[in-house]
Design an enzyme around this catalytic site. Structure first.
Site, short mmCIF file in Angstrom:
data_model
loop_
_atom_site.label_atom_id
_atom_site.label_comp_id
_atom_site.label_asym_id
_atom_site.label_seq_id
_atom_site.Cartn_x
_atom_site.Cartn_y
_atom_site.Cartn_z
N LYS A 42 -21.03 -11.13 12.45
CA LYS A 42 -22.39 -10.56 12.45
C LYS A 42 -23.21 -11.41 13.41
O LYS A 42 -24.30 -11.92 13.07
CB LYS A 42 -23.00 -10.63 11.04
CG LYS A 42 -22.55 -9.55 10.10
CD LYS A 42 -23.02 -8.17 10.46
CE LYS A 42 -24.49 -7.93 10.16
NZ LYS A 42 -24.91 -6.57 10.57
N ASP A 53 -20.26 -4.83 9.28
CA ASP A 53 -20.72 -3.56 8.70
C ASP A 53 -19.98 -2.37 9.34
O ASP A 53 -19.51 -1.46 8.65
CB ASP A 53 -22.24 -3.41 8.82
CG ASP A 53 -22.79 -3.89 10.17
OD1 ASP A 53 -22.06 -4.58 10.90
OD2 ASP A 53 -23.94 -3.58 10.49
N ASP A 78 -13.43 -12.47 2.35
CA ASP A 78 -13.29 -12.25 0.92
C ASP A 78 -13.59 -10.78 0.58
O ASP A 78 -12.81 -10.09 -0.09
CB ASP A 78 -14.28 -13.19 0.19
CG ASP A 78 -14.02 -13.28 -1.29
OD1 ASP A 78 -13.04 -12.66 -1.76
OD2 ASP A 78 -14.79 -13.96 -1.99
N TYR A 130 -19.22 -20.68 1.53
CA TYR A 130 -18.39 -21.15 0.41
C TYR A 130 -18.34 -22.68 0.28
O TYR A 130 -17.70 -23.18 -0.63
CB TYR A 130 -16.97 -20.58 0.53
CG TYR A 130 -16.90 -19.13 0.14
CD1 TYR A 130 -17.73 -18.20 0.74
CD2 TYR A 130 -16.00 -18.67 -0.82
CE1 TYR A 130 -17.69 -16.87 0.40
CE2 TYR A 130 -15.95 -17.33 -1.17
CZ TYR A 130 -16.81 -16.44 -0.56
OH TYR A 130 -16.76 -15.12 -0.90
#
Ligand code: NAI
Length: 331
Positions: free
Chosen positions: A170, A203, A227, A123
């Site tokens: 991740k 995930d 988000d 971002y």
């Protein structure tokens, strides 16, 4: 009397923020709202989507209630939401996701607090074209920002007697960036031996959230996953119309709902004001007006539990104003 900045925003923003202000007033809290603008409304009025005096007003008042603002997809001005968070260093985005009796959902006992790092990750907006057929973006993760959001989440967990903090990452794929986020959160977790701590990949978290959201308590995530996951979580308790949030830093706090400007509802008078009113509840707690906050919360939940005057997204036929009147009647 408290001073706060009011940013009505675009689309349904002016309708839902007006609803929140009316309810806060009815609860007897003396507020002086300084109205400022952002987004398309500000662009039309002043030629810029983020006028300097809007940021100054928040800096002075320290507290703001903000409606959603329009962001252009893939073109035009950069997100002013990201801009204001970066300018005021609003480093934590917090979204309480709680089941409310009477709101249609497959789950009954969801009670999750999402702590999203708000200032970095992809971002930061460092993107460029490489030739005309490829684009490159940069992901920034720092130890300082990661430890700061983790400390915020753990302090909250201790203060509010929560049982578990889950770090979402991740790091198996992004070993340096997410690896740094993970090791920073783990580092902070070590200082809180009384709080259960776990680590899950983003995930896997998504799958588990739709299977068994009750298993989660406090989530701490970098910006992008935060988000996405906070919206997934909103879906678990009835959707965007019912979830509040705050962007908070050392100095200032900007309270805003998860939902956007809802162009499909704008001007129809049927937007659900609940998320914005719940932002008002969070704002009052932040100011120390705990009793007024609790009164408003129980009035809202009672209106919903009794399916009295609720808007179409909650299965009713009421307008925004009718729902506000019902909440005020219970105050
Ligand atoms: P959206 O949240 O505006 O709408 C998604 C769906 O949820 C629509 O069907 C809408 O009718 C419904 N919805 C949203 N709020 C509701 C409410 N209070 N009551 C009942 N139904 C509600 O998301 P969308 O369409 O992706 O975005 C529209 C615009 O809002 C875009 O320009 C986007 O960038 C902006 N946006 C701004 C945000 C902010 O300022 N914090 C956050 C999210 C989106």
């Amino acid at each position: 009397m408290y001073r706060a900045t009011l940013i009505p925003g675009d689309g349904i923003g002016p309708e839902v923020t007006a609803a929140a202000i009316k309810v806060i007033e009815a609860a007897g809290v003396d507020m002086l709202w300084e109205t400022k603008h952002m987004g398309q409304t500000a662009l039309d009025m002043f030629g810029t989507p983020l006028p300097e005096d809007t940021v100054l007003s928040i800096e002075n008042n320290k507290v703001a209630l903000k409606g959603p603002v329009m962001t252009q997809m893939g073109k035009g001005f950069r997100s002013v939401n990201v801009g204001v968070r970066q300018q005021l260093n609003l480093y934590a985005n917090i979204r309480p996701i709680k089941s409310i009796e009477g709101v249609k959902s497959r789950f009954k006992d969801v009670d999750i607090i999402v702590f999203r790092e708000n200032t970095e990750d992809v971002y930061v907006g460092y993107e460029h074209m490489v030739g005309k057929d490829a684009a490159e973006g940069i992901k920034i993760i720092t130890r300082e920002a990661s430890e700061r959001i983790a400390s915020f989440a753990f302090n909250y967990a201790v203060r509010e007697k929560r049982r578990k903090v889950t770090c979402v990452h991740k790091a198996n794929i992004m070993q340096l960036t997410d690896g740094l986020f993970l090791s920073s959160v783990r580092n902070i977790a070590g200082k809180y031996p009384d709080i259960e701590y776990e680590e899950v990949t983003a995930d896997y978290l998504c799958m588990k959230l739709v299977q068994n959201p009750e298993a989660f308590d406090v989530l701490v995530l970098p910006n992008l996953y935060g988000d996405i996951v906070s919206e997934l979580c909103a879906g678990l308790v009835g959707g965007l119309g019912v979830v509040p949030g705050v962007n908070i830093g050392v100095e200032c706090a900007v309270f805003e709902a998860t939902h956007g400007t809802a162009p499909d509802l704008t001007g129809k008078g049927i937007a659900n004001p609940m998320a914005c009113i719940l932002c008002g509840v969070m704002l009052l707690k932040h100011l120390g007006e705990k009793q007024a906050a609790e009164r408003i919360y129980s009035a809202i939940t009672r209106v919903i539990r009794e399916a009295k005057a609720v808007t179409p997204d909650l299965g009713g036929t009421a307008t925004t104003d009718e729902m506000v009147d019902a909440i005020i009647a219970y105050l």
